[in-house]
Scaffold this active site. Sequence first.
Site, PDB file in Angstrom:
ATOM      1  N   TYR A  20      -1.832  -0.967  11.053  1.00 28.33           N
ATOM      2  CA  TYR A  20      -2.106  -1.477   9.701  1.00 28.33           C
ATOM      3  C   TYR A  20      -0.913  -1.208   8.785  1.00 28.33           C
ATOM      4  O   TYR A  20      -0.383  -2.116   8.128  1.00 28.33           O
ATOM      5  CB  TYR A  20      -3.377  -0.823   9.125  1.00 28.33           C
ATOM      6  CG  TYR A  20      -3.531  -1.093   7.638  1.00 28.33           C
ATOM      7  CD1 TYR A  20      -3.819  -2.379   7.182  1.00 28.33           C
ATOM      8  CD2 TYR A  20      -3.358  -0.072   6.687  1.00 28.33           C
ATOM      9  CE1 TYR A  20      -3.934  -2.636   5.818  1.00 28.33           C
ATOM     10  CE2 TYR A  20      -3.473  -0.324   5.339  1.00 28.33           C
ATOM     11  CZ  TYR A  20      -3.765  -1.605   4.905  1.00 28.33           C
ATOM     12  OH  TYR A  20      -3.866  -1.863   3.552  1.00 28.33           O
ATOM     13  N   LYS A  57       2.055  -3.778   6.912  1.00 30.37           N
ATOM     14  CA  LYS A  57       2.481  -3.801   5.498  1.00 30.37           C
ATOM     15  C   LYS A  57       3.997  -3.626   5.397  1.00 30.37           C
ATOM     16  O   LYS A  57       4.661  -4.300   4.604  1.00 30.37           O
ATOM     17  CB  LYS A  57       1.770  -2.689   4.707  1.00 30.37           C
ATOM     18  CG  LYS A  57       0.277  -2.884   4.549  1.00 30.37           C
ATOM     19  CD  LYS A  57      -0.062  -4.058   3.666  1.00 30.37           C
ATOM     20  CE  LYS A  57      -1.549  -4.317   3.570  1.00 30.37           C
ATOM     21  NZ  LYS A  57      -1.896  -5.597   2.968  1.00 30.37           N
ATOM     22  N   SER A  79       0.835  -1.198   0.000  1.00 27.45           N
ATOM     23  CA  SER A  79       0.000   0.000   0.000  1.00 27.45           C
ATOM     24  C   SER A  79       0.871   1.250   0.000  1.00 27.45           C
ATOM     25  O   SER A  79       1.998   1.240   0.517  1.00 27.45           O
ATOM     26  CB  SER A  79      -0.851  -0.021   1.265  1.00 27.45           C
ATOM     27  OG  SER A  79      -1.444   1.221   1.477  1.00 27.45           O
TER      28      SER A  79
HETATM   29  P1  NAD Z   1     -11.328  -6.752   1.445  1.00 30.15           P
HETATM   30  O1  NAD Z   1     -11.563  -6.745   2.903  1.00 30.15           O
HETATM   31  O2  NAD Z   1     -12.455  -6.429   0.537  1.00 30.15           O
HETATM   32  O3  NAD Z   1     -10.747  -8.182   1.000  1.00 30.15           O
HETATM   33  C1  NAD Z   1      -9.943  -8.969   1.843  1.00 30.15           C
HETATM   34  C2  NAD Z   1     -10.534 -10.374   1.838  1.00 30.15           C
HETATM   35  O4  NAD Z   1      -9.720 -11.210   2.658  1.00 30.15           O
HETATM   36  C3  NAD Z   1     -11.946 -10.445   2.409  1.00 30.15           C
HETATM   37  O5  NAD Z   1     -12.774 -11.162   1.500  1.00 30.15           O
HETATM   38  C4  NAD Z   1     -11.798 -11.194   3.731  1.00 30.15           C
HETATM   39  O6  NAD Z   1     -12.935 -11.997   4.004  1.00 30.15           O
HETATM   40  C5  NAD Z   1     -10.550 -12.031   3.459  1.00 30.15           C
HETATM   41  N1  NAD Z   1      -9.745 -12.380   4.649  1.00 30.15           N
HETATM   42  C6  NAD Z   1      -9.298 -11.545   5.621  1.00 30.15           C
HETATM   43  N2  NAD Z   1      -8.547 -12.235   6.502  1.00 30.15           N
HETATM   44  C7  NAD Z   1      -8.503 -13.519   6.071  1.00 30.15           C
HETATM   45  C8  NAD Z   1      -7.890 -14.701   6.527  1.00 30.15           C
HETATM   46  N3  NAD Z   1      -7.167 -14.726   7.654  1.00 30.15           N
HETATM   47  N4  NAD Z   1      -8.047 -15.835   5.819  1.00 30.15           N
HETATM   48  C9  NAD Z   1      -8.778 -15.856   4.681  1.00 30.15           C
HETATM   49  N5  NAD Z   1      -9.400 -14.770   4.194  1.00 30.15           N
HETATM   50  C10 NAD Z   1      -9.271 -13.608   4.879  1.00 30.15           C
HETATM   51  O7  NAD Z   1     -10.077  -5.806   1.170  1.00 30.15           O
HETATM   52  P2  NAD Z   1      -9.506  -5.234  -0.206  1.00 30.15           P
HETATM   53  O8  NAD Z   1      -9.826  -3.801  -0.286  1.00 30.15           O
HETATM   54  O9  NAD Z   1      -9.887  -6.123  -1.326  1.00 30.15           O
HETATM   55  O10 NAD Z   1      -7.949  -5.355   0.092  1.00 30.15           O
HETATM   56  C11 NAD Z   1      -7.183  -6.463  -0.331  1.00 30.15           C
HETATM   57  C12 NAD Z   1      -5.746  -6.261   0.095  1.00 30.15           C
HETATM   58  O11 NAD Z   1      -5.249  -5.055  -0.468  1.00 30.15           O
HETATM   59  C13 NAD Z   1      -5.553  -6.133   1.612  1.00 30.15           C
HETATM   60  O12 NAD Z   1      -4.369  -6.788   1.966  1.00 30.15           O
HETATM   61  C14 NAD Z   1      -5.413  -4.642   1.820  1.00 30.15           C
HETATM   62  O13 NAD Z   1      -4.637  -4.343   2.956  1.00 30.15           O
HETATM   63  C15 NAD Z   1      -4.696  -4.228   0.542  1.00 30.15           C
HETATM   64  N6  NAD Z   1      -4.919  -2.819   0.193  1.00 30.15           N
HETATM   65  C16 NAD Z   1      -6.192  -2.341   0.080  1.00 30.15           C
HETATM   66  C17 NAD Z   1      -6.406  -0.997  -0.223  1.00 30.15           C
HETATM   67  C18 NAD Z   1      -7.807  -0.432  -0.322  1.00 30.15           C
HETATM   68  O14 NAD Z   1      -7.959   0.788  -0.259  1.00 30.15           O
HETATM   69  N7  NAD Z   1      -8.857  -1.240  -0.510  1.00 30.15           N
HETATM   70  C19 NAD Z   1      -5.303  -0.149  -0.425  1.00 30.15           C
HETATM   71  C20 NAD Z   1      -4.018  -0.678  -0.312  1.00 30.15           C
HETATM   72  C21 NAD Z   1      -3.836  -2.020  -0.007  1.00 30.15           C
END
Ligand code: NAD
Length: 337
Positions: free
Chosen positions: A147, A151, A123
């Site tokens: 958080y 990362k 991120s």
């Molecule tokens: P999201 O919450 O929609 O998706 C994450 C998924 O992981 C969910 O479906 C959740 O049920 C699943 N999950 C969480 N912990 C788990 C575990 N221990 N075992 C199995 N499944 C698990 O989030 P997103 O927005 O799709 O983000 C995906 C990744 O991208 C994350 O790592 C997040 O930190 C990173 N990210 C997101 C953003 C953003 O703004 N959305 C920005 C930068 C980085």
Amino acid sequence: MILVTGGTGYIGSHTCVALAQSGHDLLILDNLCNSRADVVDRLEMLCGKRPVFVKGDVRDAALLANIFAQYRITAVMHFAGFKAVGESIEMPLAYYDNNVNGTLELLAAMRRANLRTFVFSSSATVYSDPDGVPLREDSPRSASNPYGRSKLIIEDILADLHRAEPDWRIARLRYFNPVGAHESALIGEDPQGNPNNLMPFVAQVAIGQREFLNIWGNDFATPDGTGRRDYLHVVDLAKGHIAALDYLNLQGGMLTVNLGTGRGYSVLEVVKAFERASGCVIPYKVGTRRPGDIAQYWADPSLAYELLGWKYRRGLDQMCRDAWRWQQQCDKRGTSD
Ligand code: NAD
Ligand code: UDP
């Protein structure tokens, strides 16, 4: 076959579509703590083939061993994790356990299965309070909350792993602000409760679920005083993962790239664009700054273009149109909130 952890979540589900379009078979591992099982049905419609779905946790070593024994997985895309900054301050142990420990379990299981191609969701939050934009991959890094620190720690673990065992192929993809939804409106971001992020909040105001948007400060050193961010259409972000995987398969090594557009939009610019896309007026009130908020940042995305040939294609208007179409679907299905 690609293992997509967190594949029913927001970014994972869009990446599943892009992977299927590139001819990959998919296995989704998700414990559904922040997504719904019916995303798999919608992915089947979009992918033309039903992904294998395993409901389970990335920290479950026995489950991972079974998956790697049973399926011919060639690469892992790791989206599973917690992502809310505020919550991470309240529950640091849960965040370190799920994000850091979850990644360690996954890497260890991959290693035992002799599988070494790994794409990680990092991120823009890993960059220190930026005193100079645009942010480049070599800009200083630090974290101001659990958080972000999770990362940073994972990025460092991956670097150490690659130094010790250079046959790993690892991508650390630093996302800027993913927004929007698939144009079909079959998948999108489905925040439970109060959305933390700007775009889903604006969409809920537009549809009338919320009375007004709270703009967190208009006294920043930006042209209109409101915060500026690099918003990126989630479908463009998903395509960046395909480009990264192709790169790893061809070049190997360790890849660290920004995925952003290279331009910042202010909160007021987003509000105006959303009004154009939806035809709705978005009432707002200006409040005080959100603690820890940064005035502005955006990516220098040139390395991703140079190494991967990847560049964003969808502009702010399309981001808003697709977010609006998705919000209207959510409203019809009564799934939001
Ligand atoms: P999201 O919450 O929609 O998706 C994450 C998924 O992981 C969910 O479906 C959740 O049920 C699943 N999950 C969480 N912990 C788990 C575990 N221990 N075992 C199995 N499944 C698990 O989030 P997103 O927005 O799709 O983000 C995906 C990744 O991208 C994350 O790592 C997040 O930190 C990173 N990210 C997101 C953003 C953003 O703004 N959305 C920005 C930068 C980085
Ligand atoms: N923002 C806002 N009101 C909201 C949500 C966000 O004014 O209800 C602002 C926030 O201060 C920032 C921008 O919108 O300037 C993007 O915030 P978001 O939380 O989506 O992304 P992040 O700050 O994590 O990059």
